[in-house]
Design a protein around this motif. Structure first.
Motif, PDB file in Angstrom:
ATOM      1  N   ARG A 133       0.853  -1.178   0.000  1.00 27.31           N
ATOM      2  CA  ARG A 133       0.000   0.000   0.000  1.00 27.31           C
ATOM      3  C   ARG A 133       0.896   1.237   0.000  1.00 27.31           C
ATOM      4  O   ARG A 133       2.075   1.150   0.357  1.00 27.31           O
ATOM      5  N   GLN A 174      18.271   3.411  -1.879  1.00 31.17           N
ATOM      6  CA  GLN A 174      17.876   4.093  -0.649  1.00 31.17           C
ATOM      7  C   GLN A 174      19.125   4.283   0.217  1.00 31.17           C
ATOM      8  O   GLN A 174      20.233   4.041  -0.239  1.00 31.17           O
ATOM      9  N   GLY A 175      18.901   4.674   1.468  1.00 30.11           N
ATOM     10  CA  GLY A 175      20.041   5.038   2.300  1.00 30.11           C
ATOM     11  C   GLY A 175      20.912   3.882   2.772  1.00 30.11           C
ATOM     12  O   GLY A 175      22.017   4.092   3.240  1.00 30.11           O
ATOM     13  N   LEU A 176      20.395   2.663   2.653  1.00 29.70           N
ATOM     14  CA  LEU A 176      21.157   1.517   3.148  1.00 29.70           C
ATOM     15  C   LEU A 176      21.944   0.879   2.015  1.00 29.70           C
ATOM     16  O   LEU A 176      21.481   0.828   0.874  1.00 29.70           O
ATOM     17  N   GLU A 181       6.542   3.791   4.445  1.00 29.94           N
ATOM     18  CA  GLU A 181       7.218   3.112   5.560  1.00 29.94           C
ATOM     19  C   GLU A 181       8.544   2.518   5.072  1.00 29.94           C
ATOM     20  O   GLU A 181       9.562   2.571   5.765  1.00 29.94           O
ATOM     21  N   PHE A 182       8.507   1.972   3.869  1.00 30.49           N
ATOM     22  CA  PHE A 182       9.731   1.466   3.244  1.00 30.49           C
ATOM     23  C   PHE A 182      10.786   2.573   3.164  1.00 30.49           C
ATOM     24  O   PHE A 182      11.954   2.365   3.514  1.00 30.49           O
ATOM     25  N   GLU A 209       2.641   1.743   3.048  1.00 27.75           N
ATOM     26  CA  GLU A 209       3.790   0.838   3.238  1.00 27.75           C
ATOM     27  C   GLU A 209       4.989   1.271   2.398  1.00 27.75           C
ATOM     28  O   GLU A 209       6.144   1.074   2.798  1.00 27.75           O
ATOM     29  N   MET A 210       4.721   1.855   1.235  1.00 29.65           N
ATOM     30  CA  MET A 210       5.835   2.385   0.439  1.00 29.65           C
ATOM     31  C   MET A 210       6.540   3.495   1.217  1.00 29.65           C
ATOM     32  O   MET A 210       7.763   3.591   1.202  1.00 29.65           O
ATOM     33  N   TRP A 223      11.728  -4.982   9.089  1.00 32.11           N
ATOM     34  CA  TRP A 223      10.344  -4.733   8.701  1.00 32.11           C
ATOM     35  C   TRP A 223      10.156  -5.045   7.218  1.00 32.11           C
ATOM     36  O   TRP A 223       9.211  -5.711   6.822  1.00 32.11           O
ATOM     37  N   LEU A 224      11.089  -4.588   6.420  1.00 34.66           N
ATOM     38  CA  LEU A 224      10.982  -4.790   4.977  1.00 34.66           C
ATOM     39  C   LEU A 224      11.045  -6.280   4.640  1.00 34.66           C
ATOM     40  O   LEU A 224      10.273  -6.770   3.819  1.00 34.66           O
ATOM     41  N   MET A 259      14.999  -2.572   8.107  1.00 31.15           N
ATOM     42  CA  MET A 259      15.280  -3.673   7.177  1.00 31.15           C
ATOM     43  C   MET A 259      14.507  -4.925   7.560  1.00 31.15           C
ATOM     44  O   MET A 259      14.023  -5.657   6.704  1.00 31.15           O
ATOM     45  N   ALA A 318      15.231  -0.433  -4.302  1.00 33.63           N
ATOM     46  CA  ALA A 318      15.740  -0.931  -3.023  1.00 33.63           C
ATOM     47  C   ALA A 318      17.214  -0.572  -2.808  1.00 33.63           C
ATOM     48  O   ALA A 318      17.615  -0.257  -1.696  1.00 33.63           O
ATOM     49  N   ARG A 343      12.133   3.327   6.670  1.00 31.66           N
ATOM     50  CA  ARG A 343      12.997   2.277   7.225  1.00 31.66           C
ATOM     51  C   ARG A 343      14.338   2.177   6.519  1.00 31.66           C
ATOM     52  O   ARG A 343      15.325   1.777   7.132  1.00 31.66           O
ATOM     53  N   THR A 344      14.322   2.489   5.223  1.00 27.93           N
ATOM     54  CA  THR A 344      15.578   2.311   4.482  1.00 27.93           C
ATOM     55  C   THR A 344      16.382   3.608   4.390  1.00 27.93           C
ATOM     56  O   THR A 344      17.425   3.633   3.757  1.00 27.93           O
ATOM     57  N   ARG A 391       7.770  -7.737   5.552  1.00 27.40           N
ATOM     58  CA  ARG A 391       6.690  -7.275   4.683  1.00 27.40           C
ATOM     59  C   ARG A 391       6.789  -7.934   3.306  1.00 27.40           C
ATOM     60  O   ARG A 391       5.784  -8.319   2.722  1.00 27.40           O
TER      61      ARG A 391
END
Lengths: 305, 329
Positions: free
Chosen positions: A94, B106-108, A100-101, A97-98, B3-4, B1, B103, A104-105, B7
């Motif tokens: 959703r 991103q920052g990681l 949230e992605f 969630e994008m 969480w990802l 991470m 993916a 988190r990253t 998910r």
């Protein structure tokens, strides 16, 4: 111009199985500007942007992004926002969630309010699945992801390609709003020029994996003219540094030229060029180049007739 | 991470957990029944006394459950499915859908992305496979006791610690294949093929030689490698006193015997009594030679086989992480 470069490529090359996606490409994209990266399909735009983010590693030459070597310096990725071609999103996620992605990253950099605000302004339902969004909405979500990590450099690969004219305008508006506050350098690649003209102030034309034109848009427009006059052999015209393109009919010659002074020859009528004419003129003559000052002396000799 | 990872892979995790639950729902009730029969028929008590002949009880017991043999190939292929459905899509699906460009920008770092996912999947695999191996070892113990063979194909492979090592190897093969091939379905096929090939190769050509096999000679009328200790008999040959192979070496051929003992009545003379054959066998010194792995090497062999597959798995995972970090985009 002594602004530091956001992106510097030196003799950069990337070889894929059997062919070069980018070859002997040198360019500098100044910081703090909004640059258009233009060229036909297969010119190497995506390859260049992937090299800049570290998604690809160069086969030859070097590239520096924000003064770092991409792919090797872990401190670089957090400072770049990248929106890839075809706007990849996790289709089953959703919108919420994008985001949230993104949070988190991008630990420590994520601006949740900014992301939320962008979604509100674009009227995107946070519970909608990314896979069901329209092209324009996808682009808005991807842009929000790229902006909310507060990048110093924003690289957008063909962000407008799949958008209808209205969505294009909305996207550019959102980009301008996002890029205005903060000192963010933007590079937009496209094979469409008309949309970029309004927002960009710096131009790089790639063709066949090489840099063909690079410079300040104002300056480039100022330095080029279209000359029309009765048909004749063009030898040397006062004020013309190079003839980029030449078209002749039975009675008339039309020249796209780079100038190095006022053109006073009364035989020619002189017109300003628009950006599209200029770019198409160069793309039609792959050997013609217009590169910044240090290389001018050399490139002048390379201009074809 | 984390969480990802959850998910993105929760459907796979949930499906894996559901599969394990179904297996548990099958193994626990049927296992309780098997154990009950094992005890109530007196087979368990009989086997507990060394030296007693429990052959009849054991074969009755085994015959009763021959219908369960269909489960063996299912259980054998199960670890491979972890590689196919968990391992192979890990990188391949990202690349197929282009989301690796999202993916990995991103920052990681890519290293962080890859190692978090791999570690999570490895831990889940270890946990699931351990439960599976433990349940299956318990469930099949009566059969193994009745047949006195822990080493045979389909028994050694499903019990003890090796299933965990196989699962880890399958996962690693899937991750590596997905990174290398970049297409999910092709990587799934390659994973399955590689798993079957490596498992078969090691089973047939490496496992019998983890330790030098022992050789034992015994009388034609005696018994072979120690019954009741679960020895793994690799080969048995029928030889004469000088050690020459008799006939095909597998069974005693009456024609062969007749050629060497001319006083035996010919094959055409109908029924031949036991005594002259015994006399002939004794005169020629016919005996059996067996090569075998002693039963007490069982855990050593389990350990060696597990070490091989864990080693392969770690190598493949290290390769996959390196490959994704340096080569893929």
């Amino acid at each position: 111009m002594t602004t530091p470069a956001a992106l510097t490529a030196t003799a950069l090359g990337k070889r894929y199985r059997g062919h070069w996606g980018l070859r002997d490409c040198s360019l500098e994209i100044p910081a703090g500007r909004i640059s258009a990266l233009v060229g036909p399909n297969g010119a190497g735009k995506t390859t260049l942007l992937h090299l800049a983010t570290g998604l690809l590693a160069p086969t030859a030459g070097t590239i520096e992004t924000l003064g770092r070597t991409p792919g090797e310096d872990p401190d670089l990725l957090p400072r770049i926002g990248f929106m890839a071609q075809d706007v990849p999103l996790y289709r089953s996620f959703r919108v919420r969630e994008m985001l949230e992605f993104g949070r988190r990253t991008n630990p420590g950099r994520w601006d949740a309010e900014l992301a939320q605000g962008r979604m509100d302004r674009a009227s995107i339902d946070l519970d909608q699945r990314a896979g069901t969004l329209s092209g324009g909405q996808r682009a808005q979500v991807a842009l929000a992801l790229a902006l909310a990590k507060r990048p110093e450099l924003l690289l957008l690969d063909e962000p407008l390609a799949a958008l209808d004219p209205l969505a294009r305008r909305e996207f550019l508006k959102a980009l301008m709003e996002g890029a205005v506050d903060g000192e963010v350098t933007v590079v937009l690649s496209s094979h469409l020029l008309t949309d970029l003209e309004r927002v960009c102030d710096h131009l790089v034309v790639l063709s066949g994996g090489r840099t063909q034109v690079a410079g300040d848009i104002e300056g480039l427009l100022e330095a080029h003219r279209v000359l029309t006059g009765p048909r004749r052999d063009v030898d040397r015209i006062e004020g013309v540094a190079a003839v980029v393109q030449q078209a002749t009919t039975d009675r008339q010659s039309t020249l796209l030229v780079r100038t190095d002074g006022p053109i006073i020859d009364p035989a020619w009528s002189v017109h300003r060029v628009d950006l599209e004419e200029l770019v198409l003129g160069y793309l039609g003559q792959p050997n013609a180049t217009a590169l910044p000052a240090p290389r001018l002396a050399r490139t002048g000799a390379e201009v074809s007739r | 991470m984390n969480w990802l990872t959850w998910r993105q892979h929760r459907a796979q995790f949930l499906f894996g957990a559901a599969t394990l639950a179904v297996i548990t729902l099958f193994l626990v009730p049927s296992g309780l029944g098997i154990w009950h029969t094992f005890r109530s028929t007196g087979l368990a008590g009989c086997l507990a006394v060394t030296g007693r002949d429990c052959g009849d009880l054991a074969s009755t017991f085994s015959d009763r459950y021959t219908g369960l043999q269909f489960t063996i190939p299912l259980f054998m292929i199960l670890p491979a499915l972890l590689g196919v459905f968990w391992g192979a899509p890990l990188v391949a699906r990202e690349i197929e859908q282009g989301t690796h460009r999202l993916a990995w920008t991103q920052g990681l770092t890519r290293l962080r992305w890859m190692s978090t996912k791999v570690v999570t999947l490895v831990l889940a695999t270890l946990a699931g496979a351990a439960v599976f191996a433990f349940l299956l070892s318990w469930w099949s113990r009566p059969f193994v006791a009745a047949s006195d063979n822990r080493f045979s194909f389909g028994v050694f492979d499903l019990r003890g610690i090796v299933p965990v090592a196989y699962a880890l190897f399958a996962l690693a093969a899937g991750v590596a294949a997905g990174a290398l091939i970049r297409r999910t379905v092709a990587a799934m096929g390659a994973t399955l093929g590689a798993y079957v090939a490596v498992r078969t190769g090691i089973e047939l050509w490496a496992r019998p030689h983890y330790e030098a096999a022992r050789t034992i000679s015994y009388s034609f009328f005696g018994s072979g490698p120690h019954p009741g200790s679960g020895d793994w008999v690799l080969s048995t040959r029928t030889v004469d006193r000088a050690g020459h192979l008799l006939g095909n070496g597998q069974s005693l051929d009456f024609n062969v015997l007749h050629a060497r003992c001319p006083d035996l009545p010919g094959p055409s003379s109908g029924f031949v009594s036991k005594a002259p054959i015994q006399a002939c066998i004794q005169r020629l010194g016919i005996h059996l030679q067996a090569t075998y792995q002693p039963g007490n090497r069982y855990w050593l062999f389990q350990g060696i086989e597990s070490a091989i597959f864990v080693g392969l798995a770690l190598g493949l995972l290290a390769f996959a992480v390196w490959w994704v970090r340096r080569k893929v985009a």
